[in-house]
Motif scaffolding. Structure first.
Motif, PDB file in Angstrom:
ATOM      1  N   SER A  21      28.691 -23.402 -18.970  1.00 54.77           N
ATOM      2  CA  SER A  21      29.434 -22.148 -18.869  1.00 54.77           C
ATOM      3  C   SER A  21      29.906 -21.973 -17.431  1.00 54.77           C
ATOM      4  CB  SER A  21      28.571 -20.966 -19.313  1.00 54.77           C
ATOM      5  OG  SER A  21      29.311 -19.765 -19.239  1.00 54.77           O
ATOM      6  N   CYS A  22      29.014 -21.566 -16.529  1.00 59.71           N
ATOM      7  CA  CYS A  22      29.407 -21.285 -15.143  1.00 59.71           C
ATOM      8  C   CYS A  22      29.899 -22.518 -14.404  1.00 59.71           C
ATOM      9  CB  CYS A  22      28.250 -20.654 -14.390  1.00 59.71           C
ATOM     10  SG  CYS A  22      26.767 -21.682 -14.368  1.00 59.71           S
ATOM     11  N   THR A  23      29.425 -23.687 -14.773  1.00 62.41           N
ATOM     12  CA  THR A  23      29.853 -24.920 -14.095  1.00 62.41           C
ATOM     13  C   THR A  23      31.186 -25.440 -14.634  1.00 62.41           C
ATOM     14  OG1 THR A  23      28.341 -26.096 -15.578  1.00 62.41           O
ATOM     15  CG2 THR A  23      27.573 -25.673 -13.341  1.00 62.41           C
ATOM     16  N   GLY A  24      31.657 -24.916 -15.740  1.00 63.51           N
ATOM     17  CA  GLY A  24      33.016 -25.167 -16.208  1.00 63.51           C
ATOM     18  C   GLY A  24      33.408 -26.613 -16.390  1.00 63.51           C
ATOM     19  N   GLY A  25      32.458 -27.471 -16.714  1.00 58.91           N
ATOM     20  CA  GLY A  25      32.765 -28.888 -16.902  1.00 58.91           C
ATOM     21  C   GLY A  25      32.518 -29.743 -15.674  1.00 58.91           C
ATOM     22  N   LEU A  26      32.048 -29.126 -14.576  1.00 56.88           N
ATOM     23  CA  LEU A  26      31.834 -29.884 -13.334  1.00 56.88           C
ATOM     24  C   LEU A  26      30.734 -30.931 -13.491  1.00 56.88           C
ATOM     25  CD1 LEU A  26      32.479 -30.388 -10.385  1.00 56.88           C
ATOM     26  CD2 LEU A  26      30.931 -28.508  -9.770  1.00 56.88           C
ATOM     27  N   ILE A  27      29.673 -30.593 -14.199  1.00 55.84           N
ATOM     28  CA  ILE A  27      28.593 -31.569 -14.399  1.00 55.84           C
ATOM     29  C   ILE A  27      29.113 -32.758 -15.197  1.00 55.84           C
ATOM     30  CG2 ILE A  27      26.264 -31.946 -15.285  1.00 55.84           C
ATOM     31  CD1 ILE A  27      25.797 -28.941 -15.073  1.00 55.84           C
ATOM     32  N   SER A  28      29.895 -32.465 -16.208  1.00 53.45           N
ATOM     33  CA  SER A  28      30.505 -33.539 -17.000  1.00 53.45           C
ATOM     34  C   SER A  28      31.384 -34.426 -16.133  1.00 53.45           C
ATOM     35  CB  SER A  28      31.326 -32.932 -18.140  1.00 53.45           C
ATOM     36  OG  SER A  28      31.964 -33.936 -18.887  1.00 53.45           O
TER      37      SER A  28
ATOM     38  N   VAL B 189      24.847 -12.585  -7.501  1.00 57.03           N
ATOM     39  CA  VAL B 189      25.686 -13.776  -7.440  1.00 57.03           C
ATOM     40  C   VAL B 189      24.831 -14.943  -6.950  1.00 57.03           C
ATOM     41  CG1 VAL B 189      27.611 -14.867  -6.219  1.00 57.03           C
ATOM     42  CG2 VAL B 189      27.847 -12.523  -7.083  1.00 57.03           C
ATOM     43  N   GLY B 190      24.953 -16.069  -7.616  1.00 55.39           N
ATOM     44  CA  GLY B 190      24.132 -17.229  -7.284  1.00 55.39           C
ATOM     45  C   GLY B 190      23.016 -17.484  -8.275  1.00 55.39           C
ATOM     46  N   THR B 191      22.902 -16.580  -9.268  1.00 51.76           N
ATOM     47  CA  THR B 191      21.883 -16.756 -10.306  1.00 51.76           C
ATOM     48  C   THR B 191      22.378 -17.734 -11.366  1.00 51.76           C
ATOM     49  OG1 THR B 191      21.115 -14.477 -10.004  1.00 51.76           O
ATOM     50  CG2 THR B 191      20.482 -15.588 -12.046  1.00 51.76           C
ATOM     51  N   ILE B 192      21.524 -18.658 -11.756  1.00 51.66           N
ATOM     52  CA  ILE B 192      21.885 -19.594 -12.831  1.00 51.66           C
ATOM     53  C   ILE B 192      20.683 -19.811 -13.745  1.00 51.66           C
ATOM     54  CG2 ILE B 192      21.364 -21.588 -11.361  1.00 51.66           C
ATOM     55  CD1 ILE B 192      23.347 -23.204 -13.085  1.00 51.66           C
ATOM     56  N   GLY B 193      20.965 -19.824 -15.035  1.00 53.48           N
ATOM     57  CA  GLY B 193      19.968 -20.228 -16.007  1.00 53.48           C
ATOM     58  C   GLY B 193      20.230 -21.668 -16.424  1.00 53.48           C
ATOM     59  N   ILE B 194      19.185 -22.488 -16.396  1.00 55.54           N
ATOM     60  CA  ILE B 194      19.304 -23.895 -16.787  1.00 55.54           C
ATOM     61  C   ILE B 194      18.328 -24.164 -17.925  1.00 55.54           C
ATOM     62  CG2 ILE B 194      19.088 -26.308 -16.066  1.00 55.54           C
ATOM     63  CD1 ILE B 194      19.693 -25.398 -13.209  1.00 55.54           C
TER      64      ILE B 194
ATOM     65  N   THR C 203      24.266 -21.503 -17.482  1.00 57.27           N
ATOM     66  CA  THR C 203      24.971 -20.230 -17.536  1.00 57.27           C
ATOM     67  C   THR C 203      24.598 -19.435 -16.296  1.00 57.27           C
ATOM     68  OG1 THR C 203      25.286 -18.181 -18.793  1.00 57.27           O
ATOM     69  CG2 THR C 203      23.134 -19.262 -19.012  1.00 57.27           C
ATOM     70  N   GLY C 204      25.593 -19.001 -15.525  1.00 56.66           N
ATOM     71  CA  GLY C 204      25.278 -18.353 -14.258  1.00 56.66           C
ATOM     72  C   GLY C 204      26.395 -17.477 -13.738  1.00 56.66           C
ATOM     73  N   ILE C 205      26.204 -16.988 -12.505  1.00 50.56           N
ATOM     74  CA  ILE C 205      27.165 -16.095 -11.849  1.00 50.56           C
ATOM     75  C   ILE C 205      27.594 -16.765 -10.547  1.00 50.56           C
ATOM     76  CG2 ILE C 205      27.612 -13.778 -10.985  1.00 50.56           C
ATOM     77  CD1 ILE C 205      25.082 -12.899 -12.570  1.00 50.56           C
ATOM     78  N   ALA C 206      28.813 -17.323 -10.532  1.00 50.37           N
ATOM     79  CA  ALA C 206      29.319 -18.000  -9.337  1.00 50.37           C
ATOM     80  C   ALA C 206      30.008 -17.036  -8.381  1.00 50.37           C
ATOM     81  CB  ALA C 206      30.282 -19.118  -9.742  1.00 50.37           C
ATOM     82  N   GLY C 207      30.331 -15.814  -8.849  1.00 48.56           N
ATOM     83  CA  GLY C 207      30.908 -14.800  -7.978  1.00 48.56           C
ATOM     84  C   GLY C 207      32.377 -15.020  -7.679  1.00 48.56           C
ATOM     85  N   PRO C 208      32.919 -14.213  -6.796  1.00 44.68           N
ATOM     86  CA  PRO C 208      32.226 -13.167  -6.031  1.00 44.68           C
ATOM     87  C   PRO C 208      31.922 -11.905  -6.839  1.00 44.68           C
ATOM     88  CG  PRO C 208      34.557 -13.192  -5.459  1.00 44.68           C
ATOM     89  CD  PRO C 208      34.336 -14.364  -6.373  1.00 44.68           C
TER      90      PRO C 208
ATOM     91  N   ALA D 255      24.325 -12.957 -21.005  1.00 40.94           N
ATOM     92  CA  ALA D 255      24.800 -14.341 -20.994  1.00 40.94           C
ATOM     93  C   ALA D 255      24.084 -15.170 -19.934  1.00 40.94           C
ATOM     94  CB  ALA D 255      26.308 -14.381 -20.756  1.00 40.94           C
ATOM     95  N   VAL D 256      23.773 -14.520 -18.789  1.00 44.03           N
ATOM     96  CA  VAL D 256      23.069 -15.234 -17.719  1.00 44.03           C
ATOM     97  C   VAL D 256      21.579 -14.927 -17.835  1.00 44.03           C
ATOM     98  CG1 VAL D 256      22.867 -15.585 -15.230  1.00 44.03           C
ATOM     99  CG2 VAL D 256      25.107 -15.110 -16.248  1.00 44.03           C
ATOM    100  N   SER D 257      20.910 -15.786 -18.528  1.00 40.49           N
ATOM    101  CA  SER D 257      19.468 -15.618 -18.751  1.00 40.49           C
ATOM    102  C   SER D 257      18.881 -16.966 -19.142  1.00 40.49           C
ATOM    103  CB  SER D 257      19.205 -14.600 -19.866  1.00 40.49           C
ATOM    104  OG  SER D 257      19.733 -15.062 -21.101  1.00 40.49           O
TER     105      SER D 257
END
Length: 406
Positions: free
Chosen positions: A272-279, A360-365, A346-351, A320-322
């Motif tokens: 979600s928050c990484t938007g395909g970056l890990i892929s 901002v900066g919270t991520i659930g993995i 799923t996380g909050i990349a901000g701002p 969603a971010v949990s």
């Protein structure tokens, strides 16, 4: 031997283009057992180039020039070199043959009036361009040598490799290196608490370099003229061991792909928050198709529920971010992609979007395998793009730890 790099380009100084030739050349020379002593970045201005050449020829033995050999009006390196050494610009038969072969390589006709690549300073030798069109330049004086190459990184690197070793421009004494890659530990703790005794043992015969990484962790590089392979065991038996995720030169994605391939583990993602970056990071590795199956980028509530089967009650109750949503995302990817290990992020990349409870900066993995599932919340600091990278590395580190246990 004093080695100097002169980088010529208005676009470098303006910030429109980032120079990578300096860092590449430093590393390349280091691997050959020598070092780059000075870098100058100057504009495409005749007066400035002449002044820098005057200083360089008095202090350096090998002067490498990057940039200014192209076909445009501001590419004045060739003309300025001719002026500096008081040489005429003349048609060079060897350069002409090189340019013809360069253009044949890309099936294009060469029109001499468009670039004058075949015209070089008298007494200079043209250097072949393995990947581009413009030849480089080589000039040897009594006390120094000049190598000029295009500024395009791939052309620069290819040409320097072709020029330095075959022409015996430097004495090659390969340096032994050992890279220790760590996570979740600060540089000051490594040097002042955790590795004090080990570093005392190493310093008499090796150099210890430390490189904190923007995504967290510190890379230690041990350099020596003698074989230091046995130091691996020293590090693995030291108090630093719990923080070491790799000893070697592999990146985190490369190590994951290597280990997953060797163990025949199939990987999948729900981002979600990484938007395909890990892929993207995983598929940047050649051979990743042997273990990486795919990714579901589920940015909205609807996609999380419809594709990944995240429960509406979970989203309503925890958000969603949990860690709960991250876990169900991982479980959804595990089931949909039919893999051995799945990650959910799923996380909050901000701002925007942060709260007191979830800044901002919270991520659930979340992670899901056949035998167990787990998830957690992490908090990092940074701007939006930086956080996406931190999130991605954090998720990959979680993945690596699971792969190691299988």
């Amino acid at each position: 031997m004093q080695i100097e790099l002169i980088i010529i380009g208005n676009e470098i100084l303006s910030g429109d283009t980032r120079d990578t030739n300096g860092s590449w050349l430093s590393k390349y020379l280091e691997n050959l057992g020598t070092q780059l002593d000075q870098i100058s970045i100057i504009p495409d201005q005749r007066k400035c180039i002449l002044s820098t050449l005057s200083q360089a020829t008095h202090r350096s033995h090998l002067i490498i020039i990057s940039g200014g050999l192209g076909p445009t009006d501001d590419d004045i390196t060739k003309k300025t070199l001719a002026d500096f050494f008081q040489k005429d610009l003349k048609i060079n038969k060897a350069a002409q043959e090189m340019v013809i072969s360069h253009y044949k390589r890309i099936n294009r006709p060469w029109i001499p009036q468009h670039n004058h690549y075949h015209i070089i300073p008298e007494d200079f030798e043209p250097l072949p361009n393995p990947v581009g069109l413009a030849p480089g330049l080589f000039f040897q004086a009594d006390s120094f040598v000049i190598v000029a190459a295009p500024g395009v990184p791939l052309e620069f690197q290819s040409m320097i490799k072709e020029a330095i070793t075959p022409k015996n421009l430097i004495d090659i004494h390969p340096m032994h290196q050992l890279q220790i890659r760590t996570k979740n530990i600060a540089e000051e703790l490594i040097f002042n608490e955790v590795s004090v005794d080990l570093f005392k043992k190493i310093r008499p015969f090796a150099e210890i370099c430390s490189y904190p990484r923007s995504y967290g962790g510190v890379d230690l590089v041990i350099k020596s003229k003698q074989d230091i392979e046995e130091l691996k065991e020293d590090f693995l038996n030291s108090p630093l061991r719990p923080y070491i995720w790799h000893i070697g030169n592999l990146s985190l994605p490369e190590l994951i792909i290597q280990m997953a391939t060797e163990k025949k583990i199939k990987l999948g993602l729900a981002e979600s928050c990484t938007g395909g970056l890990i892929s993207s990071m995983l598929t940047d590795v050649s051979g990743s198709s042997a273990c990486y199956m795919g990714s579901i980028v589920a940015y909205s509530y609807e996609i999380k529920m419809e594709i990944l089967k995240v429960k509406k009650e979970t989203l309503d109750r925890y958000g969603a971010v949990s860690k709960e949503t991250a876990l169900e995302m991982a479980q959804g990817a595990f089931n949909q992609l039919k893999v051995d290990i799945a990650i959910g992020t799923t996380g909050i990349a901000g701002p925007l979007g942060g709260t007191h409870e979830k800044p901002v900066g919270t991520i659930g993995i979340g992670l899901c395998t056949k035998n167990f599932s787990k998830s957690d919340l992490f908090i990092f600091r940074g701007d939006r793009l930086g956080l996406k990278k931190r999130f991605s590395h954090a998720a990959l580190h979680e993945l690596l730890e699971v792969i190691k246990t299988i």
